[in-house]
Design a protein around this motif. Structure first.
Motif, short mmCIF file in Angstrom:
data_model
loop_
_atom_site.label_atom_id
_atom_site.label_comp_id
_atom_site.label_asym_id
_atom_site.label_seq_id
_atom_site.Cartn_x
_atom_site.Cartn_y
_atom_site.Cartn_z
N ALA A 1 11.35 33.76 17.62
CA ALA A 1 10.57 34.17 18.80
C ALA A 1 10.80 33.23 19.97
CB ALA A 1 9.09 34.22 18.44
N ASP A 2 11.06 31.94 19.66
CA ASP A 2 11.34 30.96 20.72
C ASP A 2 12.81 30.96 21.11
OD1 ASP A 2 8.70 30.27 20.64
OD2 ASP A 2 8.99 28.51 19.33
N GLN A 3 13.56 31.96 20.60
CA GLN A 3 14.99 32.10 20.90
C GLN A 3 15.77 30.87 20.40
OE1 GLN A 3 15.47 33.01 25.06
NE2 GLN A 3 14.56 35.05 24.86
N LEU A 4 15.34 30.36 19.23
CA LEU A 4 16.05 29.26 18.59
C LEU A 4 16.61 29.73 17.26
CD1 LEU A 4 13.51 26.37 19.24
CD2 LEU A 4 15.62 26.82 20.48
N LYS A 5 17.66 29.10 16.82
CA LYS A 5 18.28 29.49 15.56
C LYS A 5 17.49 28.87 14.41
CE LYS A 5 22.68 29.69 13.15
NZ LYS A 5 24.11 29.31 13.18
N PRO A 6 17.03 29.67 13.42
CA PRO A 6 16.23 29.14 12.31
C PRO A 6 17.12 28.42 11.27
CG PRO A 6 16.54 31.49 12.03
CD PRO A 6 17.16 31.15 13.35
N THR A 7 17.59 27.26 11.62
CA THR A 7 18.41 26.49 10.68
C THR A 7 17.50 25.73 9.71
OG1 THR A 7 18.44 24.58 12.15
CG2 THR A 7 20.19 26.21 12.45
N LEU A 8 18.15 25.19 8.67
CA LEU A 8 17.40 24.43 7.65
C LEU A 8 16.72 23.20 8.27
CD1 LEU A 8 16.65 24.01 4.68
CD2 LEU A 8 18.82 22.80 4.39
N THR A 9 17.43 22.52 9.14
CA THR A 9 16.87 21.31 9.77
C THR A 9 15.72 21.67 10.70
OG1 THR A 9 19.04 20.24 9.67
CG2 THR A 9 17.42 19.29 11.17
N ALA A 10 15.90 22.77 11.47
CA ALA A 10 14.84 23.16 12.41
C ALA A 10 13.56 23.55 11.67
CB ALA A 10 15.34 24.32 13.29
#
Length: 301
Positions: free
Chosen positions: A20-29
């Motif tokens: 929703a925040d236009q960020l990539k849902p990576t493992l670190t994030a």
């Protein structure tokens, strides 16, 4: 006990928030948003969530018509084959990552269990160490008590030696006490009973004291020589009585002292048997020093 792990719902919520925040849902994030949790567990839940998402349509720019014509159908075929190979490799990589995540969770659970066992062993070790310290202190106290008892026993033995030296001087008084042996027999009997009942009530001791005083009153008319003999005999008896009291206190401390006391008593009894005029009772001795008044028979009170 294993710690509480991160749930799938938590991972899915954070991943959707990142999208929703236009960020990539990576493992670190996702790990940073959660603030804690196992990377293996987060990866497993994130992979499950990603598998449930529909791929978003790609927006491609309008190709150049001349380039499209040149590449043609061959380029499309190569692209499709490359995409298929990439998807296959990606699926295989995701499968391997899932297996690694599962193994990692098992290792984490085993680590937590080993940590708990280490804590229990450490606690048990500390408890055993505390008990060992207590036992060492108790052993030291027992050593000190044994040393004290040995010192007391040595004192009793010294007192016994002194008493024996004093008792050796008694035979030289027998000649001076020959006239007192008749009345000494009755007083000796009373004194023997008093010695055996030394621990009885105060009334019995008072009666014995009264009897002793009466005996001393009857012996008050003795000659100077008899008085001197009575004084020496009283000193010998006082030393003997002090030794008996010390031996009585040492009964529970040393069996050896009891044996020596029995030998001393046996020695005195042997003297009484060999010499009826034995002076074990100072009160009786003092009465024997005074001859009975005229008109009274020896041995009667």
């Amino acid at each position: 006990m294993a710690r509480q792990g991160i749930t799938y719902e938590q991972v899915a919520t954070v991943a959707e928030a990142l999208v929703a925040d236009q960020l990539k849902p990576t493992l670190t994030a996702v790990r940073e948003r959660l603030g804690s949790g196992s990377m293996n567990t987060i990866h497993r839940h994130l992979s499950t969530w990603q598998a449930q998402q529909k791929p978003s349509p790609r927006k491609l720019s309008e190709p150049n018509s001349r380039l499209l014509a040149a590449l043609g159908a061959e380029l499309s075929k190569v692209a499709e084959e490359a995409a298929a190979e990439a998807e296959t490799a990606l699926a295989q990589a995701l499968s391997e990552l899932a297996v690694m995540a599962t193994n990692g969770e098992g290792l984490e659970a085993e680590r937590d269990e080993l940590t708990q066992q280490l804590l229990e062993v450490t606690t048990e070790r500390d408890t055993v160490a505390g008990k060992a310290d207590e036992q060492a202190a108790e052993m030291e106290r027992l050593k000190q008590e044994a040393s004290r008892q040995q010192e007391e026993l040595a004192g009793v033995r010294r007192a016994l030696a002194q008493a024996e030296l004093r008792l050796e001087a008694v035979p030289r008084l027998e000649d001076e006490l020959a006239a007192l042996r008749g009345q000494l027999a009755s007083e000796l009997s009373l004194r023997a009973v008093a010695d055996k009942a030394a621990a009885v009530a105060e009334a019995q001791r008072a009666a014995e004291e009264a009897a002793r005083q009466r005996a001393e009153t009857r012996l008050g008319s003795a000659e100077v020589r008899e008085g001197e003999a009575r004084k020496e005999l009283a000193e010998a008896h006082a030393a003997h009585q002090a030794t008996r009291e010390k031996l009585t206190e040492a009964v529970g401390l040393a069996a050896g002292a009891q044996a020596e006391l029995k030998e001393l008593r046996a020695h005195m009894e042997a003297k009484v048997s060999d010499h009826p005029q034995d002076v074990s009772s100072p009160a009786a001795d003092t009465e024997d020093r005074n001859p009975p008044p005229a008109g009274r028979k020896p041995g009667r009170r």
